[in-house]
Design an enzyme around this catalytic site. Structure first.
Site, PDB file in Angstrom:
ATOM      1  CG  HIS A  41     -21.054  34.582 -50.988  1.00  0.00           C
ATOM      2  ND1 HIS A  41     -22.049  34.947 -51.835  1.00  0.00           N
ATOM      3  CD2 HIS A  41     -20.057  33.785 -51.706  1.00  0.00           C
ATOM      4  CE1 HIS A  41     -21.115  34.349 -53.231  1.00  0.00           C
ATOM      5  NE2 HIS A  41     -20.356  33.866 -52.816  1.00  0.00           N
ATOM      6  CG  HIS A  97     -21.804  35.021 -57.518  1.00  0.00           C
ATOM      7  ND1 HIS A  97     -20.267  35.644 -57.777  1.00  0.00           N
ATOM      8  CD2 HIS A  97     -21.226  33.372 -56.436  1.00  0.00           C
ATOM      9  CE1 HIS A  97     -19.262  34.798 -56.891  1.00  0.00           C
ATOM     10  NE2 HIS A  97     -20.539  34.492 -55.806  1.00  0.00           N
ATOM     11  CG  HIS A 112     -22.514  29.279 -54.530  1.00  0.00           C
ATOM     12  ND1 HIS A 112     -21.361  28.552 -54.729  1.00  0.00           N
ATOM     13  CD2 HIS A 112     -21.590  30.742 -54.825  1.00  0.00           C
ATOM     14  CE1 HIS A 112     -20.024  29.190 -54.474  1.00  0.00           C
ATOM     15  NE2 HIS A 112     -20.395  30.625 -54.636  1.00  0.00           N
ATOM     16  CD  GLU A 163     -16.941  35.202 -54.390  1.00  0.00           C
ATOM     17  OE1 GLU A 163     -17.374  35.612 -55.600  1.00  0.00           O
ATOM     18  OE2 GLU A 163     -17.446  34.430 -53.745  1.00  0.00           O
TER      19      GLU A 163
END
Lengths: 237, 237, 237, 237
Positions: free
Chosen positions: A95, A166, A97, A76
């Site tokens: 980024h 996500h 979770h 990603e």
């Protein structure tokens, strides 16, 4: 700031985000290259809590590593390349979770600033639905420049965008700021969910002027929690 | 008590509040000066979890440090100066963003004593709305003597006042007592929210006599948890 | 078992209950004396997490220490003396403010066994209302033999009794068993509250035969978690 | 992979599951024998957090240890023997009382994949009701081959089966995969419960294609969190 100092901060950011529970074995943090605005720094594919300076690679805005040294790369990495391309003011990206934000990713309840520490949420928190850009049968990952560009458009001028099913992406103008924002996004999500239950959906959020003013104030004291988080993260691992 | 011993307690209080999760990178704790009631002791602007004796400065009731030694000061030191000015019986103050109290700061659900450890809440827990004193566009901070005085008036004779969209302030007659109160305010908030959900808003709180009597009893055993918290805090960092 | 071994277990029990979050600075655990059934062992007044063998005193069933050695005693030692007096089969007792049970102490929702580890709750969990025995203006503490006797009556043949606005008392036939029960009472309370919310009050609890059978099975493996908890508790402090 | 390496992984799995809170003093993890598909490796009866290589025994598909060396065996070893017998593709199994899944075991709310990390739940999560196979008066344990076979039938081709009033069983094609799945089953349960509350039961789960695709992707990166979890588990105990 030298590139060496920037890498040192990026390593600390990886370890802090792991120690604070924003990332687990997954998630990543990058910084736009201090000397070359068309490049950015990001670890090879590995758990953020284990990252050291040797693991940091230099990437172009096409998402390729200049010298991958045989390392596996994060699938990603296009989250980073496309946001840096679309938003020149962004200097650092997380980024994750982040657990408490997941419920907000899969419901229609907007994330809003419950206190001054998370005032940067006052600019709005859009949700990126990958089905709109990638169809109904993706593997949920931002695995192409096209998906990265779609995410960058949804993000717009916000500090945070949620990704349905996500996680989220958080941006800032420095590594210290983006770490601050990633941590307080997690805290806000947890406390907002609590407050909505307690108040039966009647919650008094910061108004837009309070949010903007508190953000300006917070930007002047980013170093205060950073020093604490860094000490804790480096001691615990 | 010597001033040296008082500073040692204040350092321990900073570390305990951090270790117990009442403060994070932000928040502060002060003590009225042992020998001069018109002065108080407070750290320079830094994360409480990193405070040592060298970081403690002496302040006047105007909120100025007598010898700032070039240090940055907490913007919100007026919380302390104005409460000490308005309430001579107060000897120690904690300001924090204690997580579990935030939902109570932004809803209209009163914080009440769910068990004997938090019986000091029986005196009532007012909410300070900064919009009343500072208008609709502050940065949420108590950054002037006027705002500090307004907060001190709302606090009145209570042990705790909540600050909308911000956190709380807790007062006591000693550093040990204010730390005890700050920790059990956090615990009470967490457990009261749970109990309200479990009991569908029917909760049997302490009555006013039970609250007053339990507070007198607790005041005699403040040293018991203090010794544990101090050991844990100094071991962990 | 020698009395020395019994004291060693009691010290471990203090440290385990602190490490597992059943007790904080307050709470206590006792054992009926191995050689003299009319006596019991209990620490002097201090935080359980700091107890060592030297802190254990011997008490009679009147609640007095045989040789207090100048130590302060727990105000609530009558919880222990009166339960040992009323219930000869009880060999060990924990009193705590175990956080997750507090909401069940102040609402009318019965604590019931959600899984086999907490099957001992199948015998019922009464609530002790101190207003019934002590009137509307106590300080909430079991500070007399009379209040202790009233609590012992409410407990009856149950393993656990809740104390309104205060905490609970847990009994067992050994130190290992009472520690097991105190820990899984906390776990059950937390999970039952979650399940009631998730299932909108429809929860499938163990039936009485399942509860009785699982309790017999668990009694044969008390040493398995004890060894883990002991290792963790002694390592952490 | 040599059997020595397999045992080393199995020891790490025990310690990781304990460190991550999936197991406490109870629960177990096994691996089908690398060289003999009709045998499997499992620790003697003890807390997983204390397991070392010397504690691992070899079992046949009848649930008997080939050389028990005088050790006590887990009563519920038939969970493992019967699943390995019924499902040749299964190479590793975790049984636990993973706390956040307990509420889903005792209500009728299906566990579903809230994000890509728990996409393996997309194959469905059946609930095993021991009353169907063992009657209304068991001790809740899978203490016979017959009960194990009944559980294996309910599991079918799913990755996870819940056990009413007890816990769950998780299967995988490697030790790394089954540990990943056991951990993210716990995380999913916690976050799904939060999301259902936040969204008032309207939650946007992964669809079946997203779940299948994300599972294929995750299977390629199992080593990334494994390295982190292993480092953390071995450091902490």
């Amino acid at each position: 700031m030298t590139v060496e100092a920037q890498i040192e901060d990026l390593v600390a950011a990886n370890r802090i985000l792991s120690d604070q529970g924003v990332v687990d074995g997954f998630g990543h943090v990058s910084a736009r290259h201090e000397e070359e605005a068309t490049h950015f720094l990001l670890a090879r594919s590995m758990a953020p809590g284990l990252v050291t300076a040797d693991d940091i690679l230099k990437f172009g805005l096409d998402g390729n590593a200049l010298d991958p040294r045989g390392c596996t790369l994060y699938v990603e990495r296009f989250i980073h390349s496309e946001i840096y391309k679309a938003h020149p003011e962004v200097k650092a990206i997380v980024h994750s979770h982040s657990p408490s934000i997941i419920p907000f990713c899969v419901t229609s309840v907007p994330l809003r600033p419950i206190y001054h520490m998370s005032s940067f949420l006052g600019a709005g928190v859009p949700i990126f639905e990958i089905r709109d850009a990638g169809g109904p049968a993706t593997d949920m990952l931002i695995r192409s420049p096209e998906l990265g560009a779609a995410l960058a458009r949804i993000l717009g001028k916000s500090a945070v965008a949620l990704m349905r099913g996500h996680g989220n992406v958080v941006v800032g103008t420095s590594v210290q700021q983006v770490v601050f924002r990633a941590i307080y996004t997690e805290v806000n999500a947890k406390l907002q969910a609590e407050a909505l239950r307690l108040g039966q959906d009647k919650v008094n959020f910061l108004n837009s002027e309070e949010a903007a003013n508190a953000t300006a104030t917070n930007n002047a004291v980013l170093n205060r929690p950073w020093e604490l988080w860094k000490r804790q993260a480096l001691a615990s691992g």
